[in-house]
Motif scaffolding. Structure first.
Motif, short mmCIF file in Angstrom:
data_model
loop_
_atom_site.label_atom_id
_atom_site.label_comp_id
_atom_site.label_asym_id
_atom_site.label_seq_id
_atom_site.Cartn_x
_atom_site.Cartn_y
_atom_site.Cartn_z
N ILE A 689 0.86 -1.19 0.00
CA ILE A 689 0.00 0.00 0.00
C ILE A 689 0.90 1.24 0.00
O ILE A 689 1.16 1.84 1.04
N PRO A 690 1.39 1.64 -1.17
CA PRO A 690 2.21 2.86 -1.21
C PRO A 690 1.33 4.11 -1.14
O PRO A 690 0.25 4.17 -1.74
N GLU A 691 1.80 5.10 -0.38
CA GLU A 691 1.11 6.39 -0.27
C GLU A 691 2.15 7.47 -0.59
O GLU A 691 3.15 7.60 0.13
N ILE A 692 1.95 8.19 -1.67
CA ILE A 692 2.95 9.16 -2.14
C ILE A 692 2.72 10.52 -1.49
O ILE A 692 1.60 11.05 -1.51
N MET A 693 3.78 11.07 -0.92
CA MET A 693 3.73 12.43 -0.36
C MET A 693 4.57 13.35 -1.24
O MET A 693 5.77 13.12 -1.43
N ILE A 694 3.94 14.38 -1.78
CA ILE A 694 4.66 15.40 -2.55
C ILE A 694 4.96 16.55 -1.59
O ILE A 694 4.05 17.27 -1.18
N PRO A 695 6.22 16.75 -1.21
CA PRO A 695 6.53 17.76 -0.19
C PRO A 695 6.25 19.18 -0.66
O PRO A 695 6.42 19.51 -1.83
N PHE A 696 5.76 19.98 0.28
CA PHE A 696 5.46 21.40 0.10
C PHE A 696 4.15 21.64 -0.65
O PHE A 696 3.86 22.75 -1.04
N VAL A 697 3.37 20.58 -0.86
CA VAL A 697 2.03 20.76 -1.43
C VAL A 697 1.05 20.80 -0.27
O VAL A 697 1.02 19.91 0.57
N ILE A 698 0.22 21.85 -0.20
CA ILE A 698 -0.68 22.04 0.93
C ILE A 698 -2.12 21.68 0.56
O ILE A 698 -2.80 20.97 1.29
N THR A 699 -2.58 22.16 -0.57
CA THR A 699 -3.99 21.93 -0.95
C THR A 699 -4.07 21.50 -2.41
O THR A 699 -3.15 21.75 -3.20
#
Length: 705
Positions: A689-699
């Motif tokens: 279950i990969p969950e991708i986090m794109i840093p510095f994205v807020i909304t």
């Protein structure tokens, strides 16, 4: 209605109790509680923490009603004790001590034997029948009052005592002898003032104790442990604070006052015969020297532990065969002891499982998740720095990252010592068992990378001087040469000479039981930080339910990968950048395959590349000159590139999603590595279950904008 600023205790009554710790401080509240339990507490009174607040809010002036309330409390104390404050023939002597609601041992000031002067000391000598005791008590008072209240140099008294062989002739031409009430208020003011001394401020800061709490002041009738061979003083714990074992533990001294035990002036003795024999002490334990007193102390500690339902730290005095209790408080303990005590007390029916979970400091448990130095190991401390990354490690010290890597390849354990680390050192850090730096704080490169790698680290050891040319470091007059064995303790910040005995972490026994109880009541799921398959495997063994943060940049610092990262950074065309990223791709993909396999269907939050690019580049002229040829550029060109990428505020600079906007091929490579790895593992029967986090994205951006 007049506000109550003073609360009496002892002598058959108490105006407060243990629930009033915020107002009376820990010491005052517990003295009141012990008196209510019928224990032998010398009478006294507590000036509340609210007075401390008023003291600082009003330019060190006291509330108007305080003086009259102290006068009344002292009159009551005289009646209870049958003595008179300032009475030359039957003097009442008092101690003046601090008492915050949180324990701050040794941080604030104390004055003992207050009430002695040139007249009352003679009365004390006659009453006690021991002039030596009386004049020694007077000497202690003069020395302590001069130090604490008058701020005279302690060394001056030591010089005088060094040449003074007779008891007579103590000179007391100071304001302390003129008026006992003046000396009392001087001592009270000094205790309140010590709330803001440097050591108290430092202690509060590092233990999260609010300044606004203030301290109470406890004024209490003196009892004397230095009135001959039937008198004593001591400290005790109702259980062993190091191991948690259920045994009466502590030390005492015959013919001594309390400060003699804690100051190390004399070597104290064990309380029990068993402890004395275990420690191979000569002489008698308290149990052997004063069996009736010991039996009463034993009954008292059992009563207090049952009442407070926690391990207690006690202070007591024996005056001519009579036991007096001076303090009880919940005792400080190691993380290992905290677990054992909590589990044992559940078994004894003293506390519930829920209470046991709350008794254990979650932050302290971090000590048990890393290799630690064995309890009881005698530490030969070279120096001390900041405890930057927990755990302990043993190895031969080296100062060159390349040497560390070479020795590691030969299966030798090393500790890397540097003034401060940089990305150039990452291969050496990875090869090391632990890291020592002379500069940098808890958020320095060494500290952050070491924590990410799970390496113990001591940073900012300012006493250390590294001599690279000589291959050695020095600290406080000691010289340690490359190749000598040292131990770094990243939990305490200590650097030790030699190989310390180590204990490996285990989620078993009391630890496992408390964690099981915690699982039974918690509502929150817990994930771990993990950046490698090895970290993920450890996280699962410790019960993690997923990875909350996988920092992909930590994968890039490996010695085999950082060269490709640098090629990507210096590339001037998209095709050159993609070529460098293609070199990274198989490594990144293999990492994710290993992580997904280890997590076995648990969720993994993967943060794509976040830090600014300059963190991957060399910075010193020497490092730039060394790296430039491998990148096919000149040293001058690389130095210019480093300068162009430098960030004045890297926390808000060219990083995170901003990198992806300018260089989308970076995140394209990372996304391909994640999804191909997930497909490979899924084909083998798991369900990643990969969950991708794109840093510095807020909304999420509004499609209409």
């Amino acid at each position: 209605m007049t506000k109550q600023w003073v609360y009496g205790f002892g002598g058959g009554e108490s105006a407060g109790d243990a629930s009033m710790k915020a107002l009376l401080g820990g010491k005052g509240a517990n003295l009141a509680e012990m008196a209510k339990l019928g224990l032998p507490v010398p009478p006294g009174f507590t000036i509340t923490t609210e007075v401390c607040t008023e003291f600082y809010a009003n330019k060190r002036n006291y509330p108007a009603e305080l003086a009259a309330q102290v006068d009344a409390a002292m009159a009551t104390l005289e009646k209870k004790s049958g003595k008179g404050f300032g009475n030359a023939s039957n003097p009442l002597l008092v101690s003046v001590r601090s008492g915050s609601r949180a324990s701050m041992p040794g941080m604030m000031d104390t004055v003992l034997n207050l009430g002695l002067n040139d007249e009352t000391v003679e009365g004390l000598a006659k009453l006690s029948g021991d002039a030596r005791f009386a004049y020694d008590s007077y000497r202690r008072f003069i020395q302590m009052y001069s130090d604490v209240v008058l701020e005279l140099e302690h060394g001056e008294f030591e010089d005088i005592l060094g040449s003074q062989k007779e008891l007579q002739g103590y000179s007391s031409d100071t304001e302390m002898t003129a008026d006992d009430w003046k000396t009392l208020w001087g001592a009270v003011g000094a205790v309140f003032a010590s709330w803001m001394n440097d050591r108290a401020i430092f202690y509060r800061k590092h233990n999260n104790i609010p300044e606004s709490w203030g301290t109470a002041v406890n004024v209490q009738a003196m009892v004397f442990g230095n009135m001959g061979e039937t008198s004593a003083t001591g400290v005790a714990f109702t259980r062993d604070p190091s191991t948690g074992a259920k045994k009466f533990y502590g030390e005492f001294l015959i013919n001594a006052q309390g400060e003699d035990v804690v100051a190390g002036i004399r070597t104290p003795k064990a309380l029990t015969k068993v402890s004395r024999e275990e420690m191979k002490e000569t002489g008698q334990s308290l149990e052997e020297a004063m069996p009736q007193v010991f039996a009463e102390l034993e009954r008292t500690y059992q009563k207090l532990e049952a009442h407070y339902r926690d391990m207690q730290d006690l202070e007591f005095t024996v005056e001519r065969g009579t036991l007096y209790m001076l303090q009880t408080r919940n005792g400080k303990r190691t993380a290992k002891a905290a677990l054992k005590i909590a589990v044992d007390m559940v078994g004894e029916g003293l506390i519930t499982k829920d209470e046991a979970v709350l008794r254990v400091d979650a932050a302290a448990l971090d000590q048990l998740l890393h290799p630690t130095i064995a309890p009881g190991y005698k530490r030969d401390i070279i120096c001390k720095g900041l405890p930057a990354s927990p755990g302990a490690a043993v190895g031969i010290v080296v100062f060159d990252p390349d040497e560390a890597e070479r020795l590691n390849a030969d299966r030798k354990k090393v500790i890397v010592g540097r003034e401060e680390t940089s990305p150039e050192d990452i291969h050496g850090m990875h090869a090391a068992e632990g890291i020592l730096t002379t500069r940098g704080g808890m958020t320095s490169h060494a500290a952050v990378v070491a924590r990410g790698m799970g390496r113990p680290c001591v940073s900012g050891a300012g006493d250390v001087r590294i001599n690279m040319k000589a291959g050695e470091f020095s600290a406080v007059g000691r010289v340690i040469r490359a190749g000598e064995t040292i131990t770094v303790d990243g939990s305490s910040g200590e650097v030790l000479f030699g190989a310390a005995s180590m204990v490996e972490p285990e989620l078993t026994g009391d630890f496992a039981k408390v964690m099981e109880w915690a699982d039974g009541v918690r509502r929150m799921k817990v994930r771990a930080n993990a950046d490698t398959p090895k970290d993920a495997d450890v996280a699962v063994k410790f019960g993690a339910e997923g990875i909350g943060l996988c920092r992909t940049e930590h994968m890039f610092f490996d010695a085999q990968r950082i060269a490709s990262v640098r090629k990507m950074i210096v590339a001037e065309t998209v095709s050159a950048r993609i070529k460098a990223l293609d070199e990274l791709f198989p490594h990144q993909r293999a990492d994710f395959v290993g992580i997904f396999k280890a997590m076995g269907g648990r969720p993994v939050t993967i943060r794509f590349l976040d830090p600014p690019l300059h963190e991957f580049l060399p910075h010193s002229e020497e490092d730039i000159a060394e790296v430039a040829p491998s990148l096919g550029v000149s040293a001058d060109w690389l130095a210019g590139r480093v300068k162009a990428l430098a960030e004045s505020n890297p926390m808000l600079g060219f990083r995170g999603c901003r990198l992806a906007i300018v260089y989308p091929e970076i995140y394209e490579m990372q996304a391909r590595a994640v999804f191909e790895a997930a497909c490979d593992v899924a084909e083998q029967g798991a369900a990643p279950i990969p969950e991708i986090m794109i840093p510095f994205v807020i909304t999420k951006r509004n499609s209409r904008s």
